[in-house]
Scaffold this active site. Structure first.
Site, mmCIF file in Angstrom:
data_model
loop_
_atom_site.group_PDB
_atom_site.id
_atom_site.type_symbol
_atom_site.label_atom_id
_atom_site.label_comp_id
_atom_site.label_asym_id
_atom_site.label_seq_id
_atom_site.Cartn_x
_atom_site.Cartn_y
_atom_site.Cartn_z
ATOM 1 N N SER A 211 0.839 -1.194 0.000
ATOM 2 C CA SER A 211 0.000 0.000 0.000
ATOM 3 C C SER A 211 0.883 1.256 0.000
ATOM 4 O O SER A 211 1.733 1.396 -0.872
ATOM 5 C CB SER A 211 -0.970 -0.049 1.184
ATOM 6 O OG SER A 211 -2.051 0.834 0.993
ATOM 7 N N ASP A 327 -8.880 -5.750 -5.735
ATOM 8 C CA ASP A 327 -8.491 -4.674 -4.823
ATOM 9 C C ASP A 327 -9.262 -3.422 -5.229
ATOM 10 O O ASP A 327 -8.922 -2.759 -6.208
ATOM 11 C CB ASP A 327 -6.987 -4.425 -4.915
ATOM 12 C CG ASP A 327 -6.485 -3.424 -3.879
ATOM 13 O OD1 ASP A 327 -7.332 -2.753 -3.248
ATOM 14 O OD2 ASP A 327 -5.260 -3.316 -3.702
ATOM 15 N N HIS A 358 -7.048 -6.162 -1.272
ATOM 16 C CA HIS A 358 -5.894 -5.298 -1.047
ATOM 17 C C HIS A 358 -4.748 -6.047 -0.369
ATOM 18 O O HIS A 358 -4.945 -6.765 0.604
ATOM 19 C CB HIS A 358 -6.319 -4.111 -0.183
ATOM 20 C CG HIS A 358 -5.280 -3.044 -0.083
ATOM 21 N ND1 HIS A 358 -4.640 -2.515 -1.178
ATOM 22 C CD2 HIS A 358 -4.765 -2.390 0.999
ATOM 23 C CE1 HIS A 358 -3.794 -1.580 -0.784
ATOM 24 N NE2 HIS A 358 -3.834 -1.498 0.531
#
Length: 605
Positions: A211, A327, A358
């Site tokens: 991320s 995601d 994710h």
């Protein structure tokens, strides 16, 4: 007696020779192995320090220093061993904002309407020195690497201001890599002058993270810094425009309705309390407030400066990317666009895609081979491995299916046209047959999932293919060309590609029936940088891509194209009632089908 003495002498000599042996990394089948001498965590050396950067982003008249921690095997101190570095940096290590929906923007208003800003909060720093993070350590230190972490600007014990994609977030990890190579200064204290060097480092660095932590390796790589040999970004945010906007539309990341770039700034701003007022005024309340343009959603210089695709020219680091096709937070296009550009530039590149949401790094074997090749310099032929690895529907995650590339080279465009059926389902056909216009009425009260399952509703238009007689493999970007008119000057446009019938039983993923989706602002039909209010009843044509995907639609299913307006989990939510009319004769969807028209015909006829 003489033989016993000789045996004892040989034994003692062997012990002496073993004591003189220095521990070194061990490689087998092109992978770094766990070395027993590196595996005793009680003997690891753990320190923290500050690296001086080339910028002053908090405006205090001094160059910002980044807080760094180091974890290394004792042999780097006692035996003069030098090792490569695995590096992860983050804005999250030292705490984030706590609070509820008041932190986010209000989304229940008309498109283009100015609304009150969210409640801004202060973040209390957490964590104790010298440990910034324990991530990566147990994986890489035993395999012959040094692991370091750093807190990004304006977070934790690092100086500076968070800019959420600004230049300082690229230059900060660059400074750390420069320090590892003897080109920047490190200090034992944040304010002190006692210098510390990375005498234990070979200078070769690999970065990874998930991320935001996966964004920073790419940010560092775009500086072209010497010594950053390889990066493995996992679900990275590669463009903050693509994260908070979509084809001109103000769109939230999935799960964070009403978040925007200023909200994320506040969420991570855990640095010096005495610097926050100045940082807030300069960064959040001026630069972001003037640049983010939440009213129009247009692409501008502010967003262009936070799009790493625009900064890739200096990049040389070997790239292994990882992303989930489902995601809906950091969407799969983020990795797709960077991977494509890296390939064009001739950078060694591979991509790993899985079918979940994710996060989700590549299998450790893939990461190990990547770092072994580019950090230790072991020629394991990884650059000649398959370029794309996809976790197929029945694959184990650590046993992905290799492909020559992504999209699958055998994928070819198949264009489907719309036949009427509203308020029930219409048809998707390979030939254009209709000159009908159909209308839907916007109402955010109905979720996309509910609309896709409805047999009869005027809040969406849906068009379905014949039932598949064989499995159909889709790989790449689906693209929609839509011709539509609105009853108001602005309208949300949401498009989902789904498989039907909807699976109402127990599912392994919440998005089993969603193939891919996309969003757009019809006001940006002619330009992404300038939106134009729509004239009531006038038709406008717009073409845009849906999110990249690779999946096999099983026989017995139908492919459905659903067009609706406000998406209750992603878009602004204006008052229900806006009418969106679609000209079926001038609207089509193009799918990337493995095997092309022949495969589609075989599966549907």
């Amino acid at each position: 007696m003489k033989n016993k003495i000789q045996i004892l002498i040989v034994f003692l000599f062997a012990l002496a020779m073993k004591a003189q042996e220095k521990a070194t990394p061990i490689f087998k089948n092109g992978e770094a192995q766990i070395v027993e001498a590196f595996n005793d965590s009680s003997k690891w050396i753990r320190t923290d320090l500050w690296v001086e950067t080339t910028f002053d982003s908090d405006g205090d008249g001094k160059l910002d220093r980044m807080h760094v921690d180091v974890t290394r095997p004792e042999q780097t101190e006692t035996e003069g061993l030098k090792l490569p570095v695995v590096y992860e940096s983050s804005p999250y290590y030292s705490g984030t904002a706590k609070g509820g929906t008041e932190l986010f923007w209000n989304v229940k208003h008309e498109l283009g309407e100015k609304v009150a800003k969210p409640v801004y909060v202060e973040v209390e720093r957490t964590g104790k020195r010298p440990i910034i993070s324990n991530s990566q350590i147990k994986t890489w230190v035993p395999r012959g690497y040094i692991v370091i972490h750093s807190s990004s600007p304006g977070t934790g014990l690092s100086d500076g201001a968070p800019t959420v994609g600004g230049d300082n977030e690229s230059l900060a990890p660059k400074a750390v890599i420069d320090w590892l190579n003897g080109r920047a200064k490190g200090f034992t204290e944040r304010e002190g002058n006692e210098e510390v060097t990375a005498f234990w480092a070979t200078g070769k660095v690999g970065m990874t993270g998930t991320s935001y932590n996966g964004t920073i390796p790419l940010a560092a790589a775009t500086t072209g810094v010497n010594g950053l040999e390889a990066i493995i970004p996992v679900a990275p945010n590669t463009s903050y425009y693509h994260y908070y906007r979509s084809n001109g539309l103000v769109r939230s990341p999935g799960g964070y309705l009403g978040e925007d770039i200023d909200v994320l700034y506040d969420y991570i701003h855990s640095g010096k309390e005495e610097n926050r007022a100045r940082n807030n005024k300069v960064i959040r309340d001026t630069e972001m407030a003037n640049g983010m343009d939440r009213e129009s959603g247009d692409y501008n210089d502010f967003w262009a400066g936070r799009d790493y695709l625009n900064d890739m020219k200096p990049m040389t680091a070997a790239l292994l990317m990882s992303h989930g096709f489902n995601d809906w937070n950091v969407m799969p296009e983020h990795s797709y666009r960077i991977y494509n550009k890296a390939k064009e530039m001739g950078i060694p590149s591979q991509i790993f895609y899985h079918q979940n949401g994710h996060g989700g790094p590549p299998p450790i074997k893939m990461m190990n081979r990547w770092f072994t090749r580019y950090l230790h310099g072991i020629k394991n032929n990884v650059e000649n491995d398959a370029k794309a690895w996809i976790v197929r529907e029945n694959d184990k995650k650590d046993e992905p299916t290799p492909y020559k590339n992504y999209p699958n080279p055998a994928a070819q465009p198949v264009t489907l046209y719309l036949a009427p059926g509203a308020p029930k389902a219409g048809k998707l056909l390979t030939t254009k047959t209709s000159k009908v216009k159909e209308t839907l009425v916007d109402n955010y009260s109905f979720s996309g999932e509910a609309l896709a399952q409805a047999d009869y509703t005027n809040h969406r238009l849906i068009y379905v293919s014949p039932t598949l007689k064989e499995d159909l493999h889709i790989s790449g970007l689906s693209s929609i060309k839509i011709n539509a008119a609105s009853s108001k000057p602005a309208v949300n446009l949401s498009v989902w590609l789904v498989s039907l019938p909807w699976n109402k039983g127990k599912r392994t993923k919440i998005t089993d029936n969603i193939i891919t989706r996309g969003w757009a602002d019809l006001q940006n039909h002619a330009s992404l940088t300038k939106s134009t209010p729509l004239k009531k009843g006038q038709f406008y044509e717009m073409t845009f891509n849906l999110q990249p995907d690779d999946q096999i639609i099983k026989k017995g299913q139908q492919i459905g194209l659903m067009i609706f307006s406000s998406d209750s989990n992603f878009t602004l939510l204006p008052k229900p009632g806006t009418k969106l009319t679609v000209d079926l004769n001038k609207t089509s969807i193009t799918l990337p089908v493995v095997g092309g028209k022949e495969a589609f015909a075989k599966a549907t006829e």
